[in-house]
Design a protein around this motif. Structure first.
Motif, PDB file in Angstrom:
ATOM      1  N   VAL A 147       0.931  -1.128  -0.056  1.00  0.00           N
ATOM      2  CA  VAL A 147      -0.064  -0.117   0.084  1.00  0.00           C
ATOM      3  C   VAL A 147       1.001   1.288  -0.070  1.00  0.00           C
ATOM      4  N   PRO A 148       1.158   1.858  -1.105  1.00  0.00           N
ATOM      5  CA  PRO A 148       2.135   3.090  -1.119  1.00  0.00           C
ATOM      6  C   PRO A 148       1.435   4.176  -0.304  1.00  0.00           C
ATOM      7  N   ILE A 149       2.168   4.685   0.571  1.00  0.00           N
ATOM      8  CA  ILE A 149       1.496   6.142   1.166  1.00  0.00           C
ATOM      9  C   ILE A 149       2.591   7.234   1.239  1.00  0.00           C
ATOM     10  N   LEU A 150       1.982   8.305   1.400  1.00  0.00           N
ATOM     11  CA  LEU A 150       3.027   9.593   1.056  1.00  0.00           C
ATOM     12  C   LEU A 150       3.477   9.842   2.380  1.00  0.00           C
ATOM     13  N   CYS A 151       4.214   9.340   2.794  1.00  0.00           N
ATOM     14  CA  CYS A 151       5.101   9.243   4.374  1.00  0.00           C
ATOM     15  C   CYS A 151       4.177   8.337   5.199  1.00  0.00           C
ATOM     16  N   VAL A 152       5.001   7.544   5.774  1.00  0.00           N
ATOM     17  CA  VAL A 152       4.520   6.657   6.591  1.00  0.00           C
ATOM     18  C   VAL A 152       3.765   7.646   7.909  1.00  0.00           C
ATOM     19  N   ALA A 153       4.393   8.625   8.308  1.00  0.00           N
ATOM     20  CA  ALA A 153       3.930   9.468   9.370  1.00  0.00           C
ATOM     21  C   ALA A 153       2.612   9.645   9.461  1.00  0.00           C
ATOM     22  N   LYS A 154       1.983   9.377   8.118  1.00  0.00           N
ATOM     23  CA  LYS A 154       0.371   9.781   7.879  1.00  0.00           C
ATOM     24  C   LYS A 154      -0.446   8.566   7.918  1.00  0.00           C
ATOM     25  N   LEU A 155       0.256   7.386   8.391  1.00  0.00           N
ATOM     26  CA  LEU A 155      -0.512   6.191   8.540  1.00  0.00           C
ATOM     27  C   LEU A 155      -1.009   6.153  10.086  1.00  0.00           C
ATOM     28  N   GLU A 156      -2.323   5.713  10.110  1.00  0.00           N
ATOM     29  CA  GLU A 156      -3.088   5.902  11.532  1.00  0.00           C
ATOM     30  C   GLU A 156      -3.182   4.253  11.811  1.00  0.00           C
ATOM     31  N   GLU A 157      -3.512   4.161  13.092  1.00  0.00           N
ATOM     32  CA  GLU A 157      -3.929   2.936  13.833  1.00  0.00           C
ATOM     33  C   GLU A 157      -4.654   2.111  12.936  1.00  0.00           C
ATOM     34  N   VAL A 158      -5.655   2.828  12.544  1.00  0.00           N
ATOM     35  CA  VAL A 158      -7.194   2.245  11.974  1.00  0.00           C
ATOM     36  C   VAL A 158      -6.752   1.440  10.664  1.00  0.00           C
ATOM     37  N   HIS A 159      -5.542   2.200  10.192  1.00  0.00           N
ATOM     38  CA  HIS A 159      -5.447   1.520   8.736  1.00  0.00           C
ATOM     39  C   HIS A 159      -4.807   0.242   8.944  1.00  0.00           C
ATOM     40  N   ILE A 160      -3.778  -0.159  10.135  1.00  0.00           N
ATOM     41  CA  ILE A 160      -2.972  -1.103  10.442  1.00  0.00           C
ATOM     42  C   ILE A 160      -4.043  -2.299  10.650  1.00  0.00           C
ATOM     43  N   LEU A 161      -4.972  -1.614  11.885  1.00  0.00           N
ATOM     44  CA  LEU A 161      -6.080  -2.620  12.247  1.00  0.00           C
ATOM     45  C   LEU A 161      -7.067  -3.270  10.982  1.00  0.00           C
ATOM     46  N   ARG A 162      -7.112  -2.440  10.361  1.00  0.00           N
ATOM     47  CA  ARG A 162      -8.081  -2.596   8.951  1.00  0.00           C
ATOM     48  C   ARG A 162      -7.547  -3.984   8.133  1.00  0.00           C
ATOM     49  N   ALA A 163      -6.089  -3.792   8.065  1.00  0.00           N
ATOM     50  CA  ALA A 163      -5.489  -4.649   7.276  1.00  0.00           C
ATOM     51  C   ALA A 163      -5.469  -6.139   8.078  1.00  0.00           C
ATOM     52  N   PHE A 164      -5.348  -6.032   9.244  1.00  0.00           N
ATOM     53  CA  PHE A 164      -5.582  -7.336   9.982  1.00  0.00           C
ATOM     54  C   PHE A 164      -6.972  -7.936  10.077  1.00  0.00           C
ATOM     55  N   GLU A 165      -7.965  -6.826  10.026  1.00  0.00           N
ATOM     56  CA  GLU A 165      -9.340  -7.247   9.920  1.00  0.00           C
ATOM     57  C   GLU A 165      -9.677  -8.037   8.614  1.00  0.00           C
ATOM     58  N   MET A 166      -9.021  -7.452   7.570  1.00  0.00           N
ATOM     59  CA  MET A 166      -9.371  -8.101   6.152  1.00  0.00           C
ATOM     60  C   MET A 166      -8.393  -9.248   6.080  1.00  0.00           C
ATOM     61  N   GLY A 167      -7.996  -9.993   6.919  1.00  0.00           N
ATOM     62  CA  GLY A 167      -7.354 -10.972   6.849  1.00  0.00           C
ATOM     63  C   GLY A 167      -5.866 -11.222   6.664  1.00  0.00           C
ATOM     64  N   ALA A 168      -5.117 -10.147   6.918  1.00  0.00           N
ATOM     65  CA  ALA A 168      -3.727  -9.874   6.683  1.00  0.00           C
ATOM     66  C   ALA A 168      -3.074 -10.680   8.113  1.00  0.00           C
ATOM     67  N   GLU A 169      -2.021 -11.572   7.567  1.00  0.00           N
ATOM     68  CA  GLU A 169      -1.210 -12.234   8.748  1.00  0.00           C
ATOM     69  C   GLU A 169      -0.320 -11.518   9.260  1.00  0.00           C
ATOM     70  N   GLY A 170       0.196 -10.598   8.363  1.00  0.00           N
ATOM     71  CA  GLY A 170       1.435  -9.833   8.993  1.00  0.00           C
ATOM     72  C   GLY A 170       1.009  -8.425   8.217  1.00  0.00           C
TER      73      GLY A 170
END
Lengths: 227, 699
Positions: free
Chosen positions: B598-621
């Motif tokens: 998932v390309p993002i324009l600087c990782v400082a803009k990434l929020e916790e909910v995005h990470i959690l969303r990935a896990f919710e949708m079945g990401a193992e890591g």
């Protein structure tokens, strides 16, 4: 400001377990400021609950998110009337007051706490909050140089310091300042050390009948001869 | 062409952002911030598209633009401005501008004549053609291009570049009649042209008005350059003097060096600081061994024994004159003689107009026009370019041509002219000293140049192109003026002061009313406050925040769901600078089973909910790959780690191993990064296997 902390996800999952549709209700005042229950934390909790549900495979919940300006006033809660009809329970991320006011306003629906209301305090820096007031109802800060021994001294003693002070720190926690040493130093700066030499009698807890109520409005009668 | 595109050409849009100073300073108001940012992401083709939306001939500007944008760049308050023109050249070359073919369909019946095929004429024809008009360009010389061909030396602008653009216009259906000097406008109207755009340039060299000026061996700069550029090789002799301090003087001097003159001197009546020529051109001329005689002016020329005996007088600078430059005053008795074989006078140029045009002429023999509508005293006759302004820049001419096209369209469609959108101002003021102090200083990267000894013998292009990495790094220096944070939802703001406490640049402040303000002119658009705001009250003016990440994440999750490869790993990766190189790019290209970026324009803009969303949708890591200390912003890694810790805590509560979430720094030695990533993938594979076994046991 009231400072609170979000409950662990597992505990929240247990309390909401019986309810299929849950409204995650944030509060836009104190718990927003202390990062426990504002809109950001509501989203975070929502995501966390979704992950838990998806990973455990036993999820049946659907969630609604909403954050009101202040949960501790009925008028702000009127906005929720329609949403409340669509859910089976409300998980309030407001402080203990918010939970109770929501419960009082919506008498037919279970209202559950999502945070532990911890204390009244201040942000020491980003991400760090300290307790400052115990709401004892009998403020003595004039005598103690603006530093409250009730909240900041582990023992809450009125005539300190005790023998457990060491290098300005408290015996209960080496990282914690001894409140009475702080009081002494500040009085010294203010040239009011004589306040240290006085004896303060024990406080009378009978002045605090619970639950407390403050009535500011005067009891007046408007009539023919009046007003 | 549909309406949307027409509108896009007419009114350059910049979304919700505030117009940055570079865009305001550009005569074409190109979306510079936008394309520089795209270059920083390695998206060169997209960058070229943005450039083409705002500029009809980007390949020409990429070579010769005088880049007023760089003069306005606020990065110069920190260290040095962004090398915008060189980045444009990079985008044009690497984005495949050569491959682009343009089509146009005739949808209008009114024919338009363009007199002159310089940049203004070509631009006008381009836009009129896009609007569907049949267009004919009349050119007096044998080749189209005007000053692009006869004024600018080849070492600055290769002829093929002009040829390509002209061919493209012809392909679009523009008719170009060369060797055709227009002598009467009436004739054009008789030929059924409904509107005429006069853009004949300013080719007539101004006279110095001194004795002996007409002697053989004295030539004006414009004529000299025209001869050189049309392939003649005027014989100059050994010693050449060039009078003047503008770009034409510099061009003439540098051309003289290339024609074999051994000693070339620029004679200028003021000092170097007052020279109107572009500083980089002056620098290059000096590198090529050109000498300078400052505070000197010739007063008499005498031809003796085949040489020119030039009498000069020394000058001193007096009070500033009307245009703010100090007026040169001759010093009495300071006359001296010097010898040249050729004297080139380049002290200014004026348009040469046929009287039969019956146009009202103003100061400096230029055509008088209404500055908004570009209309002249004759109905249906518009004018622009150097013929109106006197000698100016290519970009100004292009802007004038574009303006003329839209005003001619208004005229032919009997529309009241639209309000002039030409003037654009940036409301962004100066950076404050405390903001400047916190901004990371990063040296400006210049594109390579041919060494002076290699360039003086021929007319090949002097400036080379950036390599990929340098261009991306240079583009990353952009401060993204006007794209910064704003409190969009004041009613939500709890005045918690989080933004004030987390901002690495000390930008937010408390105003007198006790409200938080985030001044747009100071904000560096790092996005940390957006992600940290507990009330979600802040957004970036350019939606590079959660709105952008949400979209990218959903896109990746959708593709992942279709592919069904396991175990699914989501990698949030900084898009800046990484696309073209590094371990990540190879991952991307190889499309390793199960890993989705998932390309993002600087990782400082990434929020916790995005990470959690990935896990919710079945990401193992899930992994987050930032660029570490290479980041042009401050504190980004700290905030990524804060959020990672918060999510790990929740993962543990849910019963997921916290090591399923990792962070990588992709700027450490590439092999290390690749290895670390491989280890992580392996680890996730193991955890995934375990969880399947556990599930089997349970059932």
């Amino acid at each position: 400001m009231i400072v609170a902390e979000q409950k662990p996800v597992e505990e929240i999952r247990q309390v909401i377990a019986p309810y299929e549709r849950v409204l995650l209700l944030g509060c836009g005042t104190c718990v927003t400021v202390c990062g426990a229950g504002g809109e950001h934390e509501v989203s975070f909790l929502h995501s966390a609950l979704q992950v838990a549900q998806a990973r455990s495979g036993d999820g049946i919940h659907s969630f609604l998110e909403y954050t009101v300006k202040r949960q501790c006033d009925f008028e702000f809660l009127d906005l929720l009337t329609d949403k409340v009809k669509e859910v089976d329970a409300i998980l309030s991320l407001g402080c203990g007051i918010g939970v109770q006011v929501v419960a009082e306003r919506f008498s037919d629906i279970p209202v559950l706490p999502g945070v532990n209301t911890s204390f009244m305090g201040m942000a020491k820096e980003w991400g760090v909050w300290d307790e400052r007031c115990a709401a004892c109802g009998d403020c003595r800060l004039a005598d103690t140089a603006g530093i409250c021994p009730i909240t900041r001294c582990t023992k809450g003693i009125l005539n300190g310091p005790c023998a457990g002070t060491k290098n300005g720190k408290c015996e209960a926690n080496k990282d914690m300042d001894c409140a009475w040493i702080l009081i002494y130093k500040r009085l010294e700066r203010l040239q009011q050390l004589e306040k240290m030499r006085r004896y303060y009698p024990p406080r009378n807890f009978r002045v605090i009948p619970r639950p407390r109520r403050i009535v500011k409005k005067a009891d007046v009668k408007v009539g023919k001869d009046n007003g | 062409m549909d309406n949307y595109q027409v509108n896009r050409i007419k009114e350059a849009s910049y979304g919700h952002s505030i117009i940055p100073p570079c865009q305001a300073a550009c005569p074409l108001h190109m979306e510079i911030g936008e394309y520089v940012d795209l270059v920083a992401q390695g998206k060169v083709m997209e960058a070229l598209q943005v450039i083409r939306d705002g500029n009809p001939f980007p390949s020409i500007c990429a070579y010769v633009c005088t880049h007023p944008c760089e003069d306005a760049c606020r990065r110069s308050q920190v260290d040095e401005p962004i090398a915008i023109r060189a980045l444009k050249r990079f985008a044009v070359e690497f984005g495949g501008d050569r491959m682009i073919e343009l089509e146009a369909v005739t949808t209008q019946s009114e024919k338009v004549a363009v007199v002159g095929s310089g940049p203004a004429g070509l631009a006008c024809a381009y836009y009129l053609r896009k609007l569907g008009y049949p267009v004919t360009i009349f050119e007096a010389y044998s080749e189209p291009g005007g000053m692009l061909r006869v004024g600018i030396p080849q070492y600055r602008l290769p002829r093929e570049v002009v040829d390509t653009e002209v061919q493209r216009l012809t392909h679009m259906g523009v008719e170009i009649k060369t060797n055709t000097r227009v002598v009467s406008l009436d004739l054009l109207f008789d030929m059924a042209y409904k509107a005429v755009f006069i853009t004949v340039g300013a080719h007539q060299g101004l006279r110095m008005g001194i004795e002996g000026e007409d002697s053989p061996g004295v030539i004006d700069g414009a004529t000299f350059l025209r001869e050189v550029n049309l392939g003649l090789k005027p014989s100059l002799g050994d010693r050449v003097g060039v009078v003047g301090g503008g770009n034409v003087a510099i061009d003439a001097a540098r051309a003289a060096v290339r024609l074999g003159a051994h000693k070339v001197s620029i004679i200028y009546r003021r000092s170097r600081e007052e020279m109107p020529a572009s500083p980089s051109e002056i620098e290059q001329a000096l590198e090529e061994g050109i000498e300078t005689m400052f505070l000197v002016t010739p007063i008499r020329v005498k031809r003796e024994n085949g040489h020119l005996n030039v009498t000069c007088v020394k000058m001193e600078l007096g009070e500033p004159d009307a245009d703010g430059r100090r007026r040169p005053i001759p010093i009495k008795g300071s006359e001296f003689n010097t010898e040249f074989d050729t004297l080139i006078t380049a002290i200014g140029q004026a348009p040469q107009l046929s009287e039969d045009f019956r146009l009202r002429i103003g100061r400096g023999s230029t055509i008088q026009v209404d500055p908004v509508t570009l209309t002249t005293n004759r109905a249906g006759v518009f004018a622009g370019g150097d013929a109106v302004t006197g000698p100016a820049t290519v970009t100004q001419a292009l802007a004038s041509g574009r303006q003329a096209a839209f005003r001619i369209d208004d005229y032919l469609q009997h529309r009241y002219p639209l309000a002039d959108t030409g003037e654009k101002k940036s409301s962004l003021g100066e950076l404050s000293p405390k903001t400047i102090e916190m901004i990371k200083k990063i040296e400006r990267l210049e594109p390579p140049f041919l060494p002076p000894e290699a360039r003086v013998n021929e007319f090949t292009t002097v400036e080379l192109i950036y390599d990929w990495q340098s261009a991306v790094n240079e583009a990353r220096r952009c401060l993204r003026c006007g794209m910064g944070a704003e409190i969009l939802f004041q009613d939500k703001c709890a005045t918690c002061l989080t933004c004030l406490r987390v901002c690495p640049y000390h930008v937010p402040y408390i105003d007198d009313a006790g409200s938080i303000q985030i001044p747009a002119e100071q904000c560096q658009a790092c996005g940390i406050c957006v992600a940290e705001c507990p009330a979600k009250a802040i957004v970036l003016r350019k939606p590079y925040d959660r709105r952008h990440i949400d979209e990218e994440l959903e896109h990746a999750l959708k593709s992942a769901a279709e592919s069904k490869s396991k175990p699914l790993i989501i990698g949030f990766c900084c898009q800046y600078g990484l696309f073209g190189t590094g371990a990540l790019a190879s991952l991307w290209r190889e499309g390793k089973a199960g890993i989705w970026i998932v390309p993002i324009l600087c990782v400082a803009k990434l929020e916790e909910v995005h990470i959690l969303r990935a896990f919710e949708m079945g990401a193992e890591g899930v992994f987050i790959a930032g660029c570490g200390e290479q980041c042009s912003r401050e504190n980004t890694a700290f905030w990524v780690l804060q959020r990672v810790e918060k999510v790990r805590k929740v993962l543990a509560q849910i019963g997921l191993e916290p090591q399923r979430l990792q962070t990588f720094n992709l700027r450490i030695a590439e092999a290390d990064a690749a290895e670390a990533l491989d280890n992580f993938t392996e680890q996730i594979g193991g955890l995934y296997l375990n969880s399947i076994i556990k599930q089997e046991v349970r059932t």
